[in-house]
Enzyme design. Structure first.
Site, mmCIF file in Angstrom:
data_model
loop_
_atom_site.group_PDB
_atom_site.id
_atom_site.type_symbol
_atom_site.label_atom_id
_atom_site.label_comp_id
_atom_site.label_asym_id
_atom_site.label_seq_id
_atom_site.Cartn_x
_atom_site.Cartn_y
_atom_site.Cartn_z
ATOM 1 N N ASP A 23 -4.913 29.482 -10.063
ATOM 2 C CA ASP A 23 -4.474 30.000 -11.469
ATOM 3 C C ASP A 23 -2.318 29.853 -11.527
ATOM 4 O O ASP A 23 -2.067 30.046 -12.238
ATOM 5 C CB ASP A 23 -4.488 31.442 -11.236
ATOM 6 C CG ASP A 23 -5.641 31.968 -12.194
ATOM 7 O OD1 ASP A 23 -6.152 31.212 -12.508
ATOM 8 O OD2 ASP A 23 -6.184 32.350 -11.623
ATOM 9 N N GLY A 34 -11.841 36.381 -19.010
ATOM 10 C CA GLY A 34 -12.943 35.672 -18.540
ATOM 11 C C GLY A 34 -13.462 36.323 -16.985
ATOM 12 O O GLY A 34 -15.242 36.009 -17.084
#
Length: 460
Positions: A328, A97
């Site tokens: 993340d 992404g």
């Protein structure tokens, strides 16, 4: 597509001196900016995972000359700002992404048409948060609608760049380094000043690297938030880049070493950008024994060597404002929380729902499959640790659905190294997108992670 289940089993102390692969975010940016700089740039330590290799191929298709030397140094001959050419074929961005959204920014202000696609996971991730501001700058987009027929912002997506781009001042509705970077990259080929205002600080790799290549980027605090302003149409000059080790990848051997008593692992040249170190801050609040040594700067980014020793952890409350600096790392933090004494509550996790998968749900379901008590909120996760029990280790024993998400796969393999029963992930294939050689590196430390010969059915 062939799936690759893996199983992690309780391991003895981990020991070793390692360097994890190069930073994924910086690797993408190094390729893109080198491709629009004038001259030859050399990049050392580039992450050679599948996602970054897709970015390299995309930049070749857009006209840059890119070669890899036998010693692992990448050489990129750029075309200058505004010099990208229309590709002959569809650009395949793999699973990334970050790469897709940043490249949309670059293409938006070039007078060309390009179509972008990706793997099944990426094709399900909406691009509207990027196409909205880029549309305000003059670009046009045609994408696929979702299952409900809403929107037209899913890959495959075609961008028609504008030959008369307009500078904008854009206020991010939510903090996002990807959207900020896409708008700033679009501003490179736009006259005047392009400004992005973010409500909370996000990673600033783009701003640092833009300056490294010679762009003028001003950053200031305003009543509305942190404003980054780029002066358009600079001449970017080729630069050499040394990519630091990825802190998001370092998180997996680091947490594994923290959880297994007697472990001592040194991780070399880990990126210490202050907008990426939220996990380290949180783990130290939990009592983790992490020593930062030999702090220095490499390629415009702060780095350090991390010495990690196993020991007990305690539950903490992680504030929402820390989320941008560790977005993340929440899945692997949840594994540490499962082994800590007490309860850990993580806030501000709504962004996890639009990653490679719904990481918030995937983490919660996986932990439940491994006997851990969790509560999933709309934007929060509460994990009750096993640290107060006579046997501080979680039960384990689950088969975890990874949803082709590399971080979910690695996180639960870490949990299996400390659990009472082995933990299996239904498919470890996606790990190669960001951490090629993960199983081999972990085995070198003493971790027991093995491939399964046959597919398994996840109960999560």
């Amino acid at each position: 597509m062939t799936v690759k289940p893996q199983t992690a089993t309780a391991s003895g102390p981990l020991n070793g001196d390692i360097r994890v692969p190069g930073d994924k975010s910086i690797s993408h940016r190094a390729l893109m900016l080198s491709a629009i700089a004038v001259g030859e740039s050399k990049v050392e330590g580039l992450l050679e995972g599948e996602d970054v290799l897709c970015t390299a191929e995309a930049m070749r298709a857009l006209g840059a000359e890119i070669k890899r030397d036998e010693d692992g140094v990448w050489r990129i001959w750029g075309r200058g700002v505004g010099g990208l050419v229309e590709p002959d074929n569809v650009l395949d961005m793999g699973n990334s992404g970050t790469a897709a959204r940043l490249l949309l920014g670059l293409l938006a202000t070039h007078p060309l048409t390009a179509t972008m696609t990706g793997d099944e996971s990426l094709r399900g991730r909406p691009m509207g948060r990027v196409t909205k501001p880029l549309g305000e700058m003059g670009a046009a987009f045609t994408g696929r609608s979702d299952a409900s027929g809403q929107g037209r912002d899913l890959l495959p997506l075609t961008v028609t760049g504008t030959d008369s781009p307009l500078p904008i001042t854009y206020r991010l509705p939510v903090a996002s380094a990807q959207v900020k970077s896409a708008v700033l990259l679009a501003g490179l080929n736009t006259p005047g000043d392009t400004t992005v205002i973010e409500p909370a600080h996000t990673r600033d790799h783009s701003e640092l690297m833009l300056r490294h290549f010679g762009a003028q980027v001003r950053v200031e605090e305003t009543p509305e938030g942190r404003a980054s302003t780029l002066t358009g149409q600079p001449e970017l000059t080729a630069r050499d880049i040394k990519v630091p080790a990825d802190p998001s990848s370092a998180a997996f051997p680091l947490v594994a070493a923290l959880l297994i008593p007697g472990s001592e692992v040194t991780l070399r040249s880990v990126g210490m950008n202050p907008h990426r170190t939220g996990l380290f801050t949180t783990l130290r609040e939990m009592g983790a024994n992490i020593e930062f040594a030999n702090a220095r700067e490499e390629g415009g980014e702060p780095v350090a060597d991390l010495v990690v020793r196993g020991g007990p952890l305690k539950g903490v409350e992680v504030p929402a404002e820390r989320a941008p600096s560790m977005i993340d790392e929440y899945p692997v933090l949840a594994m540490a929380a499962a082994c800590a004494e007490g309860t850990t509550v993580m806030h501000g996790l709504e962004e996890l729902r639009v990653k490679e998968c719904d990481r918030l749900a995937a983490t919660a379901r996986g932990l439940e499959a491994c006997g851990v008590t969790v509560e999933e909120g709309t934007d929060s996760l509460t994990v009750v640790g096993a640290g107060a029990a006579a046997d501080y280790r979680p039960k384990g024993g689950g088969i975890v659905a990874t949803h082709f998400d590399h971080r979910i796969a690695m996180s639960f393999l870490v949990l299996g190294l400390i659990s009472r029963e082995p933990v299996t992930v239904d498919d470890a294939t996606a790990i190669d997108t960001s951490f090629p050689g993960f199983q081999r590196l972990m085995a070198g430390l003493g971790a027991q992670i093995v491939a399964r010969n046959a597919p398994v059915s996840a109960g999560a």
